[in-house]
Motif scaffolding. Structure first.
Motif, PDB file in Angstrom:
ATOM      1  N   ALA A 253      71.616 -27.522  57.432  1.00 23.20           N
ATOM      2  CA  ALA A 253      70.323 -27.350  56.782  1.00 23.20           C
ATOM      3  C   ALA A 253      70.158 -28.384  55.674  1.00 23.20           C
ATOM      4  N   GLY A 254      68.935 -28.621  55.323  1.00 25.28           N
ATOM      5  CA  GLY A 254      68.617 -29.541  54.247  1.00 25.28           C
ATOM      6  C   GLY A 254      67.115 -29.668  54.128  1.00 25.28           C
ATOM      7  N   ARG A 255      66.683 -30.730  53.451  1.00 25.98           N
ATOM      8  CA  ARG A 255      65.244 -30.922  53.293  1.00 25.98           C
ATOM      9  C   ARG A 255      64.926 -32.403  53.195  1.00 25.98           C
ATOM     10  N   PHE A 256      63.732 -32.747  53.646  1.00 23.96           N
ATOM     11  CA  PHE A 256      63.254 -34.108  53.493  1.00 23.96           C
ATOM     12  C   PHE A 256      62.792 -34.311  52.061  1.00 23.96           C
ATOM     13  N   LEU A 257      63.113 -35.447  51.492  1.00 31.67           N
ATOM     14  CA  LEU A 257      62.721 -35.767  50.123  1.00 31.67           C
ATOM     15  C   LEU A 257      61.420 -36.569  50.122  1.00 31.67           C
ATOM     16  N   ASP A 258      60.690 -36.471  49.062  1.00 29.79           N
ATOM     17  CA  ASP A 258      59.435 -37.206  48.928  1.00 29.79           C
ATOM     18  C   ASP A 258      59.729 -38.632  48.467  1.00 29.79           C
ATOM     19  N   ARG A 259      60.420 -39.369  49.328  1.00 36.89           N
ATOM     20  CA  ARG A 259      60.777 -40.767  49.073  1.00 36.89           C
ATOM     21  C   ARG A 259      60.605 -41.526  50.370  1.00 36.89           C
ATOM     22  N   ARG A 260      60.348 -42.819  50.252  1.00 36.10           N
ATOM     23  CA  ARG A 260      60.257 -43.665  51.443  1.00 36.10           C
ATOM     24  C   ARG A 260      61.393 -44.673  51.417  1.00 36.10           C
ATOM     25  N   ASP A 261      61.845 -45.025  52.584  1.00 32.22           N
ATOM     26  CA  ASP A 261      62.863 -46.049  52.725  1.00 32.22           C
ATOM     27  C   ASP A 261      62.233 -47.242  53.437  1.00 32.22           C
ATOM     28  N   TYR A 262      62.777 -48.417  53.208  1.00 32.76           N
ATOM     29  CA  TYR A 262      62.357 -49.615  53.916  1.00 32.76           C
ATOM     30  C   TYR A 262      63.604 -50.294  54.452  1.00 32.76           C
ATOM     31  N   CYS A 263      63.435 -51.180  55.410  1.00 35.52           N
ATOM     32  CA  CYS A 263      64.590 -51.822  56.033  1.00 35.52           C
ATOM     33  C   CYS A 263      64.915 -53.138  55.337  1.00 35.52           C
ATOM     34  N   LYS A 264      66.066 -53.716  55.706  1.00 33.38           N
ATOM     35  CA  LYS A 264      66.738 -54.742  54.897  1.00 33.38           C
ATOM     36  C   LYS A 264      65.858 -55.909  54.445  1.00 33.38           C
TER      37      LYS A 264
ATOM     38  N   SER B 252      60.532 -48.829  58.220  1.00 36.79           N
ATOM     39  CA  SER B 252      60.439 -47.785  57.203  1.00 36.79           C
ATOM     40  C   SER B 252      61.416 -46.668  57.539  1.00 36.79           C
ATOM     41  N   GLY B 253      61.435 -45.672  56.691  1.00 41.25           N
ATOM     42  CA  GLY B 253      62.338 -44.559  56.934  1.00 41.25           C
ATOM     43  C   GLY B 253      62.095 -43.424  55.971  1.00 41.25           C
ATOM     44  N   THR B 254      62.989 -42.468  56.031  1.00 44.40           N
ATOM     45  CA  THR B 254      62.854 -41.269  55.220  1.00 44.40           C
ATOM     46  C   THR B 254      64.210 -40.873  54.666  1.00 44.40           C
ATOM     47  N   PHE B 255      64.203 -39.954  53.715  1.00 46.11           N
ATOM     48  CA  PHE B 255      65.430 -39.447  53.105  1.00 46.11           C
ATOM     49  C   PHE B 255      65.586 -37.968  53.438  1.00 46.11           C
ATOM     50  N   PHE B 256      66.801 -37.589  53.805  1.00 48.76           N
ATOM     51  CA  PHE B 256      67.112 -36.191  54.109  1.00 48.76           C
ATOM     52  C   PHE B 256      68.294 -35.758  53.258  1.00 48.76           C
ATOM     53  N   SER B 257      68.110 -34.672  52.507  1.00 44.79           N
ATOM     54  CA  SER B 257      69.158 -34.170  51.616  1.00 44.79           C
ATOM     55  C   SER B 257      69.840 -32.963  52.244  1.00 44.79           C
ATOM     56  N   PHE B 258      71.161 -33.085  52.491  1.00 47.42           N
ATOM     57  CA  PHE B 258      71.946 -31.996  53.077  1.00 47.42           C
ATOM     58  C   PHE B 258      72.217 -30.899  52.055  1.00 47.42           C
ATOM     59  N   LYS B 259      72.396 -29.698  52.547  1.00 49.97           N
ATOM     60  CA  LYS B 259      72.965 -28.627  51.731  1.00 49.97           C
ATOM     61  C   LYS B 259      74.465 -28.692  51.920  1.00 49.97           C
ATOM     62  N   GLY B 260      75.217 -28.674  50.840  1.00 49.92           N
ATOM     63  CA  GLY B 260      76.682 -28.694  50.923  1.00 49.92           C
ATOM     64  C   GLY B 260      77.240 -30.096  50.956  1.00 49.92           C
ATOM     65  N   ASN B 261      78.392 -30.289  50.303  1.00 54.49           N
ATOM     66  CA  ASN B 261      79.029 -31.596  50.217  1.00 54.49           C
ATOM     67  C   ASN B 261      80.002 -31.895  51.346  1.00 54.49           C
ATOM     68  N   GLU B 262      80.285 -30.925  52.207  1.00 51.74           N
ATOM     69  CA  GLU B 262      81.226 -31.179  53.295  1.00 51.74           C
ATOM     70  C   GLU B 262      80.630 -32.230  54.234  1.00 51.74           C
ATOM     71  N   THR B 263      81.469 -33.135  54.709  1.00 52.69           N
ATOM     72  CA  THR B 263      81.024 -34.176  55.627  1.00 52.69           C
ATOM     73  C   THR B 263      80.514 -33.545  56.913  1.00 52.69           C
ATOM     74  N   LEU B 264      79.356 -33.982  57.340  1.00 54.12           N
ATOM     75  CA  LEU B 264      78.750 -33.471  58.570  1.00 54.12           C
ATOM     76  C   LEU B 264      79.694 -33.716  59.744  1.00 54.12           C
ATOM     77  N   GLY B 265      79.982 -32.689  60.507  1.00 56.55           N
ATOM     78  CA  GLY B 265      80.887 -32.817  61.644  1.00 56.55           C
ATOM     79  C   GLY B 265      80.149 -32.991  62.957  1.00 56.55           C
ATOM     80  N   ARG B 266      80.888 -33.385  63.967  1.00 51.13           N
ATOM     81  CA  ARG B 266      80.310 -33.485  65.309  1.00 51.13           C
ATOM     82  C   ARG B 266      79.859 -32.104  65.761  1.00 51.13           C
ATOM     83  N   GLU B 267      78.749 -32.070  66.441  1.00 49.33           N
ATOM     84  CA  GLU B 267      78.202 -30.835  67.004  1.00 49.33           C
ATOM     85  C   GLU B 267      77.837 -29.805  65.941  1.00 49.33           C
ATOM     86  N   GLU B 268      77.729 -30.228  64.696  1.00 49.42           N
ATOM     87  CA  GLU B 268      77.350 -29.315  63.624  1.00 49.42           C
ATOM     88  C   GLU B 268      75.856 -29.418  63.361  1.00 49.42           C
TER      89      GLU B 268
END
Length: 196
Positions: free
Chosen positions: A43-54, A24-40
């Motif tokens: 902020a964001g928020r967890f979404l009310d959705r579930r993920d499952y594996c392949k 299983s898993g979860t969804f996390f929504s970032f603030k901002g469209n810039e690609t997440l950098g190393r050591e960055e």
């Protein structure tokens, strides 16, 4: 008759035996469209959705869409933990045959985090040391009676999140028993596919 249900005599194949991630898993929504950098830190928020594996995702859809006339048989492992127990219950409720999905003491059930950017792009982080990483060809041998039962009438599915060796063993069993064979690979696994 429900239009999504089929009688066995209308199906060319009668079963799918598959390996791949069960988790299983979860969804996390970032603030901002810039690609997440190393050591960055972002902020964001967890979404009310579930993920499952392949394998879990694919097998669920097959079982629900084709119904009990088609045997959907995952071969895999979950952790001996609350998440693993919940997933097994959900799989049974969806109509999957879970006789070959074993709980592995001391291992965690596979878990992933899907990350999303506001523009809709994103990616996925998946643990590679979970119970699913321990699925082996011996697990496939335990399901050999299903291969014999559905000889020339089945589909094998080799999905990511288990080892390439285990997926290869499943495809070989599919050849031996006359099954239609389907496989999926991550981009990092493609060089192995071309070498094999």
């Amino acid at each position: 008759m429900d239009p999504l249900r089929f009688s066995k005599d209308r199906l060319r194949y009668q079963a799918m035996i598959g390996v791949g991630g069960i988790g299983s898993g979860t969804f996390f929504s970032f603030k901002g469209n810039e690609t997440l950098g190393r050591e960055e830190s972002r902020a964001g928020r967890f979404l009310d959705r579930r993920d499952y594996c392949k394998l879990h995702i694919i097998a669920h859809y097959v079982a629900v869409l084709l119904g009990p006339a088609f045997a959907t048989i995952p071969v895999g492992r979950v952790g001996d933990d609350p998440v693993g127990r919940q997933l097994l219950e959900e799989m049974v409720t969806a109509g999957l045959v879970v006789s070959y999905v074993k709980a592995l003491p001391g291992a965690q059930t596979l878990y992933s985090v899907c990350f999303l950017y506001p523009d809709g792009s994103g990616g996925n982080l998946t643990a590679d040391d979970s119970a699913s990483a321990h699925v082996s060809s011996s697990d496939l041998q335990s399901a050999q009676e299903e291969f014999m039962r559905f000889r020339n009438k089945g589909v094998v599915l080799a999905a990511p999140e288990v080892s390439l060796e285990t997926r290869s063993a499943l495809l070989q069993m599919g050849i031996a028993y006359g099954f239609f064979r389907v496989a999926s690979f991550t981009s990092e696994e493609i060089p192995w596919v071309f070498r094999s």
